[in-house]
Design a protein around this motif. Structure first.
Motif, PDB file in Angstrom:
ATOM      1  N   LYS A 117     -33.128 -17.263 -63.314  1.00 28.18           N
ATOM      2  CA  LYS A 117     -32.717 -16.584 -62.093  1.00 28.18           C
ATOM      3  C   LYS A 117     -33.391 -17.282 -60.917  1.00 28.18           C
ATOM      4  CE  LYS A 117     -31.890 -12.007 -63.955  1.00 28.18           C
ATOM      5  NZ  LYS A 117     -32.205 -10.594 -63.840  1.00 28.18           N
ATOM      6  N   ASN A 118     -32.848 -17.085 -59.720  1.00 30.76           N
ATOM      7  CA  ASN A 118     -33.401 -17.742 -58.530  1.00 30.76           C
ATOM      8  C   ASN A 118     -34.866 -17.406 -58.322  1.00 30.76           C
ATOM      9  OD1 ASN A 118     -31.030 -19.042 -57.913  1.00 30.76           O
ATOM     10  ND2 ASN A 118     -30.303 -17.417 -56.579  1.00 30.76           N
ATOM     11  N   ARG A 119     -35.217 -16.139 -58.489  1.00 32.00           N
ATOM     12  CA  ARG A 119     -36.601 -15.716 -58.278  1.00 32.00           C
ATOM     13  C   ARG A 119     -37.528 -16.420 -59.267  1.00 32.00           C
ATOM     14  NH1 ARG A 119     -40.006 -12.313 -60.463  1.00 32.00           N
ATOM     15  NH2 ARG A 119     -41.615 -11.330 -59.231  1.00 32.00           N
ATOM     16  N   ALA A 120     -37.124 -16.484 -60.523  1.00 30.69           N
ATOM     17  CA  ALA A 120     -37.942 -17.150 -61.541  1.00 30.69           C
ATOM     18  C   ALA A 120     -38.075 -18.640 -61.224  1.00 30.69           C
ATOM     19  CB  ALA A 120     -37.330 -16.953 -62.925  1.00 30.69           C
ATOM     20  N   LEU A 174     -31.686  -0.819 -59.154  1.00 29.14           N
ATOM     21  CA  LEU A 174     -32.614  -0.793 -58.028  1.00 29.14           C
ATOM     22  C   LEU A 174     -33.814  -1.708 -58.287  1.00 29.14           C
ATOM     23  CD1 LEU A 174     -33.525   0.315 -55.307  1.00 29.14           C
ATOM     24  CD2 LEU A 174     -34.585   2.225 -56.538  1.00 29.14           C
ATOM     25  N   SER A 175     -34.376  -1.657 -59.483  1.00 34.65           N
ATOM     26  CA  SER A 175     -35.528  -2.511 -59.812  1.00 34.65           C
ATOM     27  C   SER A 175     -35.162  -3.983 -59.717  1.00 34.65           C
ATOM     28  CB  SER A 175     -36.032  -2.206 -61.217  1.00 34.65           C
ATOM     29  OG  SER A 175     -36.503  -0.895 -61.292  1.00 34.65           O
ATOM     30  N   ARG A 176     -34.000  -4.353 -60.226  1.00 35.44           N
ATOM     31  CA  ARG A 176     -33.569  -5.747 -60.163  1.00 35.44           C
ATOM     32  C   ARG A 176     -33.361  -6.188 -58.713  1.00 35.44           C
ATOM     33  NH1 ARG A 176     -28.577  -6.401 -63.777  1.00 35.44           N
ATOM     34  NH2 ARG A 176     -28.500  -4.195 -63.444  1.00 35.44           N
ATOM     35  N   PHE A 177     -32.757  -5.306 -57.904  1.00 35.40           N
ATOM     36  CA  PHE A 177     -32.529  -5.638 -56.504  1.00 35.40           C
ATOM     37  C   PHE A 177     -33.861  -5.858 -55.787  1.00 35.40           C
ATOM     38  CE2 PHE A 177     -32.150  -4.478 -52.056  1.00 35.40           C
ATOM     39  CZ  PHE A 177     -31.135  -5.332 -51.646  1.00 35.40           C
ATOM     40  N   LEU A 178     -34.797  -4.942 -55.976  1.00 35.25           N
ATOM     41  CA  LEU A 178     -36.099  -5.067 -55.324  1.00 35.25           C
ATOM     42  C   LEU A 178     -36.841  -6.317 -55.792  1.00 35.25           C
ATOM     43  CD1 LEU A 178     -37.329  -1.364 -55.317  1.00 35.25           C
ATOM     44  CD2 LEU A 178     -36.585  -2.717 -53.354  1.00 35.25           C
ATOM     45  N   GLN A 179     -36.760  -6.603 -57.072  1.00 33.12           N
ATOM     46  CA  GLN A 179     -37.435  -7.776 -57.619  1.00 33.12           C
ATOM     47  C   GLN A 179     -36.853  -9.061 -57.021  1.00 33.12           C
ATOM     48  OE1 GLN A 179     -36.844  -8.576 -61.833  1.00 33.12           O
ATOM     49  NE2 GLN A 179     -39.010  -9.032 -62.013  1.00 33.12           N
ATOM     50  N   ASP A 180     -35.534  -9.104 -56.869  1.00 29.99           N
ATOM     51  CA  ASP A 180     -34.889 -10.313 -56.363  1.00 29.99           C
ATOM     52  C   ASP A 180     -34.954 -10.448 -54.846  1.00 29.99           C
ATOM     53  OD1 ASP A 180     -34.274 -11.062 -58.914  1.00 29.99           O
ATOM     54  OD2 ASP A 180     -32.218 -10.293 -58.853  1.00 29.99           O
ATOM     55  N   HIS A 181     -35.101  -9.342 -54.128  1.00 29.46           N
ATOM     56  CA  HIS A 181     -35.010  -9.389 -52.670  1.00 29.46           C
ATOM     57  C   HIS A 181     -36.244  -8.863 -51.950  1.00 29.46           C
ATOM     58  CE1 HIS A 181     -30.868 -10.571 -53.158  1.00 29.46           C
ATOM     59  NE2 HIS A 181     -30.671  -9.540 -53.949  1.00 29.46           N
ATOM     60  N   TRP A 182     -37.313  -8.611 -52.633  1.00 24.36           N
ATOM     61  CA  TRP A 182     -38.536  -8.092 -52.022  1.00 24.36           C
ATOM     62  C   TRP A 182     -39.089  -9.143 -51.061  1.00 24.36           C
ATOM     63  CZ3 TRP A 182     -40.344  -3.474 -51.435  1.00 24.36           C
ATOM     64  CH2 TRP A 182     -41.698  -3.275 -51.103  1.00 24.36           C
ATOM     65  N   ILE A 183     -39.408  -8.729 -49.845  1.00 25.16           N
ATOM     66  CA  ILE A 183     -39.832  -9.706 -48.835  1.00 25.16           C
ATOM     67  C   ILE A 183     -41.264 -10.189 -49.035  1.00 25.16           C
ATOM     68  CG2 ILE A 183     -38.222  -8.944 -47.067  1.00 25.16           C
ATOM     69  CD1 ILE A 183     -40.537  -7.392 -45.792  1.00 25.16           C
ATOM     70  N   PHE A 184     -42.076  -9.468 -49.796  1.00 29.65           N
ATOM     71  CA  PHE A 184     -43.472  -9.857 -49.995  1.00 29.65           C
ATOM     72  C   PHE A 184     -43.656 -10.575 -51.335  1.00 29.65           C
ATOM     73  CE2 PHE A 184     -43.570  -5.963 -47.375  1.00 29.65           C
ATOM     74  CZ  PHE A 184     -44.086  -6.531 -46.209  1.00 29.65           C
ATOM     75  N   LYS A 185     -42.823 -11.556 -51.593  1.00 35.06           N
ATOM     76  CA  LYS A 185     -42.919 -12.293 -52.862  1.00 35.06           C
ATOM     77  C   LYS A 185     -44.207 -13.104 -52.883  1.00 35.06           C
ATOM     78  CE  LYS A 185     -38.008 -12.702 -53.526  1.00 35.06           C
ATOM     79  NZ  LYS A 185     -36.878 -13.571 -53.624  1.00 35.06           N
ATOM     80  N   VAL A 186     -44.782 -13.216 -54.055  1.00 41.01           N
ATOM     81  CA  VAL A 186     -46.004 -14.011 -54.223  1.00 41.01           C
ATOM     82  C   VAL A 186     -45.620 -15.420 -54.603  1.00 41.01           C
ATOM     83  CG1 VAL A 186     -48.123 -14.241 -55.515  1.00 41.01           C
ATOM     84  CG2 VAL A 186     -47.274 -11.977 -54.949  1.00 41.01           C
TER      85      VAL A 186
END
Length: 186
Positions: A117-120, A174-186
Motif C-alpha cells: 500500500k502507499n502508506r507502507a 474508518l481505521s483504514r481511512f485514518l491509517q492511510d490519510h492521517w496527517i501526523f504520519k511518522v
C-alpha cells in the motif's frame, strides 16, 4: 519431571516436541518467526536477483550488437537455438544459460506477493535512507543504506515491481481511512 525424562529416555528437543504435540488444540504450537533474519534473507535474495538481472541484461545487449554472429542473434529469438548454442562452453550462450538457470533457482526462493500500500511504501522508503548531517547537526542530504544495484530498489521506476511480504490485516473502513490519510504520519 525427572520421572518423565527417565521414563521416556528423552530430553531436550525430542521431549519438548512430544509435549508440544500433545496439545489437542495446537495452543502450544508457538515458534519464533525470525523476522529480522527473514528480512535479511529477502534483502540478500533481492540483491542477488538484481545482480543477475543486470548480468542477464548485459548478455542480451551483447547478443544484440551488430558485431554478434548469426547464432547469437538466433539464440535471442529461438529457445532451441539458445539451448543448442549454450551446450558449447566456448559460446557466449553457455554463460547466458548459466545466468538464466541461476535466476530460475533464485526465484524459487523468492515469494510472489501483492504490491505494498502507499502508506507502507512511504514507511519503507523513509527507513531505507539515512541522514547525512553537516558539522552543525543539520541534515544536508540523505543516502540509501544499501549500495550497488540494490541502491535503486525503491526508486519510482521499480514501484510496480515491489511486493509486500506481510500486508496488515484489513480493519474496519474508518481505521483504514485514518491509517492511510492521517496527517501526523511518522
Amino acid at each position: 519431571m525427572d520421572v518423565e525424562i527417565m521414563a521416556s529416555g528423552r530430553t531436550g528437543f525430542p521431549l519438548l516436541a512430544q509435549r508440544i504435540s500433545l496439545s489437542p488444540d495446537y495452543e502450544s504450537f508457538i515458534f519464533r518467526k525470525f523476522d529480522r533474519l527473514s528480512a535479511r534473507n529477502l534483502l540478500h535474495l533481492e540483491g542477488k536477483l538484481a545482480y543477475l538481472e543486470h548480468k542477464l541484461d548485459q548478455a542480451d545487449e551483447q547478443a544484440a550488437l551488430p558485431t554478434a554472429d548469426n547464432e547469437a542473434r538466433r539464440s535471442v529469438r529461438a529457445w532451441e537455438a539458445f539451448e543448442e548454442n549454450a551446450a558449447n562452453p566456448d559460446r557466449p550462450e553457455h554463460m547466458h544459460m548459466k545466468l538464466a538457470e541461476q535466476v530460475h533457482e533464485t526465484l524459487k526462493e523468492y515469494p510472489a506477493l501483492e504490491a505494498p500500500k502507499n502508506r507502507a511504501f512511504d514507511v519503507a522508503h523513509n527507513q531505507f535512507y539515512e541522514d547525512i548531517n553537516d558539522e552543525f547537526g543539520h541534515t544536508k542530504r540523505q543516502r540509501p543504506l544499501l549500495a550497488g544495484l540494490a541502491e535503486c530498489r525503491l526508486e519510482e521506476g521499480n514501484r510496480r515491481d515491489l511486493v509486500a511480504v506481510r500486508r496488515p490485516a484489513d480493519k474496519d473502513l474508518l481505521s483504514r481511512f485514518l491509517q492511510d490519510h492521517w496527517i501526523f504520519k511518522v
